[in-house]
Design a protein around this motif. Sequence first.
Motif, PDB file in Angstrom:
ATOM      1  N   UNK A  25       0.828  -1.212   0.000  1.00 46.34           N
ATOM      2  CA  UNK A  25       0.000   0.000   0.000  1.00 46.34           C
ATOM      3  C   UNK A  25       0.862   1.262   0.000  1.00 46.34           C
ATOM      4  N   UNK A  26       1.969   1.228   0.714  1.00 45.49           N
ATOM      5  CA  UNK A  26       2.904   2.363   0.681  1.00 45.49           C
ATOM      6  C   UNK A  26       3.455   2.523  -0.733  1.00 45.49           C
ATOM      7  N   UNK A  27       3.828   1.420  -1.351  1.00 44.70           N
ATOM      8  CA  UNK A  27       4.348   1.453  -2.720  1.00 44.70           C
ATOM      9  C   UNK A  27       3.303   2.027  -3.686  1.00 44.70           C
ATOM     10  N   UNK A  28       2.055   1.612  -3.536  1.00 49.36           N
ATOM     11  CA  UNK A  28       0.994   2.099  -4.413  1.00 49.36           C
ATOM     12  C   UNK A  28       0.739   3.585  -4.203  1.00 49.36           C
ATOM     13  N   UNK A  29       0.826   4.061  -2.948  1.00 48.03           N
ATOM     14  CA  UNK A  29       0.700   5.497  -2.678  1.00 48.03           C
ATOM     15  C   UNK A  29       1.811   6.264  -3.393  1.00 48.03           C
ATOM     16  N   UNK A  30       3.005   5.720  -3.337  1.00 49.47           N
ATOM     17  CA  UNK A  30       4.158   6.339  -4.004  1.00 49.47           C
ATOM     18  C   UNK A  30       3.929   6.400  -5.506  1.00 49.47           C
ATOM     19  N   UNK A  31       3.497   5.290  -6.100  1.00 46.84           N
ATOM     20  CA  UNK A  31       3.243   5.250  -7.539  1.00 46.84           C
ATOM     21  C   UNK A  31       2.141   6.218  -7.945  1.00 46.84           C
ATOM     22  N   UNK A  32       1.068   6.285  -7.155  1.00 45.98           N
ATOM     23  CA  UNK A  32      -0.009   7.222  -7.457  1.00 45.98           C
ATOM     24  C   UNK A  32       0.514   8.656  -7.440  1.00 45.98           C
ATOM     25  N   UNK A  33       1.399   8.956  -6.521  1.00 42.48           N
ATOM     26  CA  UNK A  33       1.958  10.308  -6.439  1.00 42.48           C
ATOM     27  C   UNK A  33       2.856  10.603  -7.648  1.00 42.48           C
ATOM     28  N   UNK A  34       3.715   9.668  -7.983  1.00 36.15           N
ATOM     29  CA  UNK A  34       4.669   9.884  -9.071  1.00 36.15           C
ATOM     30  C   UNK A  34       3.992   9.883 -10.443  1.00 36.15           C
ATOM     31  N   UNK A  35       3.138   8.902 -10.694  1.00 34.38           N
ATOM     32  CA  UNK A  35       2.592   8.725 -12.038  1.00 34.38           C
ATOM     33  C   UNK A  35       1.241   9.393 -12.276  1.00 34.38           C
ATOM     34  N   UNK A  36       0.478   9.602 -11.217  1.00 33.55           N
ATOM     35  CA  UNK A  36      -0.850  10.200 -11.380  1.00 33.55           C
ATOM     36  C   UNK A  36      -0.966  11.570 -10.725  1.00 33.55           C
ATOM     37  N   UNK A  37       0.052  11.953  -9.968  1.00 35.45           N
ATOM     38  CA  UNK A  37       0.015  13.245  -9.299  1.00 35.45           C
ATOM     39  C   UNK A  37      -0.938  13.310  -8.125  1.00 35.45           C
ATOM     40  N   UNK A  38      -1.351  12.155  -7.610  1.00 37.63           N
ATOM     41  CA  UNK A  38      -2.276  12.106  -6.475  1.00 37.63           C
ATOM     42  C   UNK A  38      -1.475  12.265  -5.191  1.00 37.63           C
ATOM     43  N   UNK A  39      -1.876  13.228  -4.379  1.00 35.10           N
ATOM     44  CA  UNK A  39      -1.174  13.490  -3.130  1.00 35.10           C
ATOM     45  C   UNK A  39      -1.414  12.335  -2.147  1.00 35.10           C
ATOM     46  N   UNK A  40      -0.369  11.761  -1.572  1.00 40.19           N
ATOM     47  CA  UNK A  40      -0.548  10.678  -0.588  1.00 40.19           C
ATOM     48  C   UNK A  40      -1.269  11.183   0.659  1.00 40.19           C
ATOM     49  N   UNK A  41      -2.067  10.314   1.251  1.00 38.93           N
ATOM     50  CA  UNK A  41      -2.747  10.658   2.501  1.00 38.93           C
ATOM     51  C   UNK A  41      -2.940   9.410   3.335  1.00 38.93           C
TER      52      UNK A  41
END
Length: 76
Positions: A25-41
């Motif tokens: 889940x941490x990895x997916x948060x990182x990927x969402x931030x890098x590739x989709x620009x979604x801010x982790x929360x």
Amino acid sequence: DTLDQLKGQLRVPFFMDIIIVMCWCIWMQRNDHIFKGIQPSVEAFLQHFREQFALVILRAKARFKDSMSSWLEAHV
């Protein structure tokens, strides 16, 4: 040593499943931030963790399913 400490803190036989899903889940948060620009929360992390751990419960051995479900409801 770190895994032994986590095992002692979690005190459940499926502690490694928890650790693996948390890392995923941490990895997916990182990927969402890098590739989709979604801010982790934290909220997004917890929601993703609940969903992923529920899938793990579906594959779990019958003797662990109830305790895993109870742990998920109590702690997440």
